[in-house]
Design a protein around this motif. Structure first.
Motif, short mmCIF file in Angstrom:
data_model
loop_
_atom_site.label_atom_id
_atom_site.label_comp_id
_atom_site.label_asym_id
_atom_site.label_seq_id
_atom_site.Cartn_x
_atom_site.Cartn_y
_atom_site.Cartn_z
N GLU B 515 8.61 0.37 2.87
CA GLU B 515 7.38 -0.06 2.21
C GLU B 515 7.65 -0.41 0.75
O GLU B 515 7.15 -1.41 0.23
CB GLU B 515 6.31 1.05 2.30
N LYS B 542 4.53 0.91 14.69
CA LYS B 542 3.14 0.50 14.94
C LYS B 542 2.15 1.61 14.63
O LYS B 542 0.96 1.36 14.46
CB LYS B 542 2.98 0.06 16.41
N HIS B 545 1.09 1.79 8.75
CA HIS B 545 0.49 0.56 8.25
C HIS B 545 1.55 -0.45 7.80
O HIS B 545 1.22 -1.50 7.27
CB HIS B 545 -0.45 0.85 7.07
N ASP B 548 1.35 -4.09 8.95
CA ASP B 548 0.24 -4.85 8.36
C ASP B 548 0.60 -5.33 6.96
O ASP B 548 0.22 -6.41 6.53
CB ASP B 548 -1.02 -3.97 8.25
N GLN B 549 1.35 -4.46 6.23
CA GLN B 549 1.68 -4.80 4.84
C GLN B 549 2.86 -5.74 4.74
O GLN B 549 3.04 -6.40 3.72
CB GLN B 549 2.01 -3.52 4.06
#
Lengths: 571, 571
Positions: B515, B542, B545, B548-549
């Motif tokens: 991330e 999954k 997050h 999605d990011q």
């Protein structure tokens, strides 16, 4: 070479009037923010308020010279101050002079450890602290710090280094609550929360730019400090029991060496190590985040030296452990600091405060500082990450949960140590079964695939096991069991081939397991072969006797192994 | 199900006269061998000699019922007796009754731990003990045990739980050496060494079968015991200062519960854990080696329960910690034992000895027992493995060397703990840089290979990094640094693709690093993509997050990623 150890040589050459202006503006803003924070964190560590100022002068200069981040702001920070209080609370200390000397020794010891870690390039040690453990620890520390400040809000005497002791102590003292202090404390806390959440949008709605509104909102604590000082002085609140910071010696700290008390140092060893590592991890992650935004680079090993010299500088000037703080670094960055010189200018600002502002601080209520701390640390509490970790991985959650519970219920030191040990244990446990698959040949090709997922060709005499991970002590014995199970289930088997395309390492334990497997298979009349062994692994195996003892062959490719064993085997 | 927890049900059904004969013969031979060993190891643990017999009766019966190895022989063993002595030596004990009670408590605690580990299927915990650490520990323990027995050979009073203390103590007592004892001790030791090295070939040269010669040679200690008893009795050596075993209560041990002293138990906790793990590792590796020779199977988790009940049985009958011994198990196996019933018959043999032979043991010189121990443990000392480990891996050698030195110089407990911690640390350090390579496309194919080794096609806008290892807390931050360095060096880069064909796990720390990488790359205008992510890893991602990011895409194959990014990217 010189630039590596003295990183300021990198930027000092290009320093000009523009950079100076940027750095000066940032320094003024950070100084204003740092004054109440320094005082508050000194009190949190159980030390006289002025030590917060002392710990914010020389350390900043030291980091300017030896640190690699352009924008990191050094000084006392909440979690490290809490850990300092816990470390000193462990000692059997009688007088406040002893307590002070122990704080100085702790900074000195932690500084030396950081410098040694930097020299031996042990920045990687910080990796042993997993993210779930550190974020659980920070959250629990935030709660613990907020709880520890309630006594100042209530105006009572309380103590304790964990939630149980603090709650018990507060409960016992509930009768002595000072209502004026409570009113002052609650109002200030509410005001600071309002400033944090509402002031910036409000200022923006008045037409102020987002950037300026942000900086004004950050000065909220200073406003609270000024207002409560005026109130306390005007209404003579000291007479009705409101506790204030009181007299602070005016002037700069004297320089002195820490006391050379080997017994004390030995008692502080573990605490100093924990403080060093937690401080480093926190600081370096802030520094990296900010550096990335400007495509700058920080060097973790040089950061150890920067933080180490900052702590030595702190101890020489009678201060306590310091590190890079998150909120002040962000303010420094947002205010436009260009080089670490901003830190040196901040040091000058704090020195001026120590010289001229201390008489004003006399009337500063302790409740105001407590409110500042509570509002600051509650932003560290991140309950969302607990849920996210639970969703993502139960094993990471276990380490995080243990860290949080033990920190809250026993204290910071046991909390962080248990977290580290548990996360390492769980990792070893999780990797104690190396990923592996029985493979067979995709008909007509040279490819070999998992027999459970693909329609492949196999041979009852040949068991081919593809090992998908490096082999080391925690998973070596499992491989023994796996191979042994396989030949128990396939009494026809005459050959076992270990296919090693993903094996990057075979340590001495795994080597011994391979030797054991080879010997046991021989005892059962089965030959052991290897295939697709990587170059460096093969080189290492050649330094042992394993290849001489191996009952079978080492094949370059699995197809090679298949061809030799399938077509030429006796049965 | 029942058979899993009561493994004797497996073999009891098929028990017949032939198996009975085999087991009885083996039991007689093992009994003869076990009598002097039991007495000697009790003395080594600092306990009265008869406790060795007591610890060799009920534990054998318990293991017969709950153990899974057909041929493992349980009882007091050298290393565990040494660890027992060290554990009890740590306590501030006044009377010998207290010492005895502590030994019983240690067996009981260790038994409970083993059973709990078995119930929770924690047999894998033994994996934390790497081979170099355990073999270094065994070698150092052998030296330490031999040194501790020198006092009996010299006939002096000495003490100490490490080499320094023992040597110092012997040196101080050098004046009081009893020359008759010394002569007796040295002669017995020399005789036993001769028996071990020379007797078997000699008997064979007289026409005895190799198998029988081996068994006769193993009874050497019994011969030494008988001869020295006769000598001591005939020549009245006690009068001239030769110390003997002395009066031993005749009869079987009474059953009693261990003392319920929480304070004592708490002090013994760490020692009991170390004894449990070392005992289990030793025992299970002997059991596995023997089982493999007959293509039998042992279950490590059920072995924990077998050893645990054996230790509980030992404590109930007033004994001390026991485990499976190497030499006696080999004798049992070689003598033809077919089922664990041989162990129960051995127990009967030892019980008969406790009932009828103890008067004879009165005249047994302690020097004879010491000689038995010295000859037995020096076979544990394996200096060759030190050199081999040095050649094979410096990091494994470091862990082994630390274990050996600390065991010798400080004692068994610090030695084994330091070894375990160091080997874990070194492993984490060694894996803190995940194996990775920049890859490019082999022209005209769908394959991607290391750019340093192959002539491949690359794109300045696309950095493709193949990660060859699972990502977890110890190597996650290094990946951050690696990616960050890459985009600093390639200012043209617009895409970073992490190719993950060998990533079996991404833990929460690594997820946070991904991330962070994604966020920092975004800040620098670079997109992050993944390719060839394994199914289970994708499923776990999954649940967060991250996907999605993610600024880029997840591509099924690297070729797919290349096609999309190389041919359709804006520049």
């Amino acid at each position: 070479m010189l630039k590596r150890y003295l990183p300021f040589l990198e930027w000092a050459g290009g320093y000009n009037r523009d950079t100076l202006t940027c750095d000066l503006v940032a320094a003024v803003i950070v100084t204003i923010m740092l004054i109440p924070q320094s005082l508050a964190y000194a009190l949190l560590a159980g030390l006289p308020a002025e030590l917060g100022l002392y710990a914010s002068i020389l350390p900043l200069v030291a980091y300017t010279l030896f640190g690699t981040s352009r924008t990191l702001a050094i000084g006392p920070v909440a979690v490290i101050s809490l850990m300092t209080a816990a470390a000193l609370g462990n000692l059997a200390i009688q007088t406040s002079a002893e307590y002070l000397a122990a704080a100085v020794a702790l900074a000195s010891l932690s500084g030396m450890m950081l410098i040694l870690m930097g020299i031996f390039r042990l920045g990687l040690c910080a990796n042993f602290l997993s993210h779930p453990v550190i974020s659980g620890f920070i959250t629990a520390s935030g709660i613990l710090i907020a709880a520890s400040q309630l006594k100042h809000i209530l105006g009572v005497e309380a103590h304790g280094h964990n939630l149980v002791d603090i709650a018990h102590s507060l409960w016992q003292q509930r009768e002595t609550t000072n209502l004026i202090t409570l009113a002052l404390g609650v109002t200030t806390t509410a005001f600071l929360f309002w400033v944090r959440k509402q002031l910036k949008p409000m200022l923006q709605s008045f037409g102020m730019s987002a950037h300026l509104a942000d900086i004004v909102a950050k000065t909220g604590p200073v406003l609270a400090v000024m207002i409560t000082i005026l109130l306390t002085w005007n209404l003579d609140l000291i007479q009705i029991g409101v506790k204030v910071v009181g007299e602070i010696p005016t002037g700069l700290p004297g320089l002195s060496l820490p006391s050379w008390d080997l017994d004390l140092w030995q008692q502080l060893l573990t605490s100093a190590l924990l403080i060093s590592i937690v401080g480093f991890v926190e600081s370096v992650s802030v520094a990296q985040t900010l550096a990335a935004k400007r495509r700058q680079r920080i060097s973790p090993n040089q950061e150890l030296i920067g933080l180490g010299t900052a702590n030595i500088a702190s101890s020489l000037s009678g201060g306590f452990p310091v590190t890079g703080g998150f909120s002040r670094s962000v303010v420094n960055f947002d205010a436009g600091a260009e080089t670490p010189a901003a830190g040196a200018f901040t040091a000058v600002g704090i020195a001026l405060a120590a010289l001229f502002l201390t008489p004003l601080i006399f009337f500063l209520p302790q409740a105001t500082l407590a409110a500042t701390i509570i509002v600051a640390v509650l932003s560290l509490v991140n309950l969302g990450v607990i849920r996210r970790t639970w969703n993502y991985s139960k094993s990471d959650f276990a380490a995080m949960f243990a860290t949080i519970m033990l920190t809250l219920l026993d204290g910071v030191e046991l909390g962080i140590m248990a977290g580290v040990i548990l996360s390492i244990m769980l990792h070893l446990y999780r990797t104690s079964r190396p990923h592996s698959a029985l493979v067979g040949r995709v008909p007509g090709t040279e490819h070999f695939r998992n027999v459970d997922r693909h329609d492949v060709e196999t041979d009852a005499c040949i068991i081919t096991l593809r090992v998908d991970e490096s082999l080391y002590f925690a998973n070596a014995r499992y491989l023994e069991d796996r191979v042994y199970d396989l030949i128990m289930q396939n009494q026809q088997a005459r050959h076992v081939v270990l296919m090693c395309p993903a094996v990057n390492l075979i340590d001495a334990s795994a080597l011994e397991s391979l030797e054991t497997i080879n010997r046991r298979l021989s005892d059962s009349g089965v030959r052991l072969h290897l295939s697709e062994v990587k170059g460096p692994v093969m080189d290492q195996l050649k330094r042992s006797h394993f290849l001489d003892q191996l009952s079978g062959h080492v094949f370059l490719s699995q197809f090679d192994a298949w061809t030799k064993l399938h077509y030429t085997a006796p049965n």
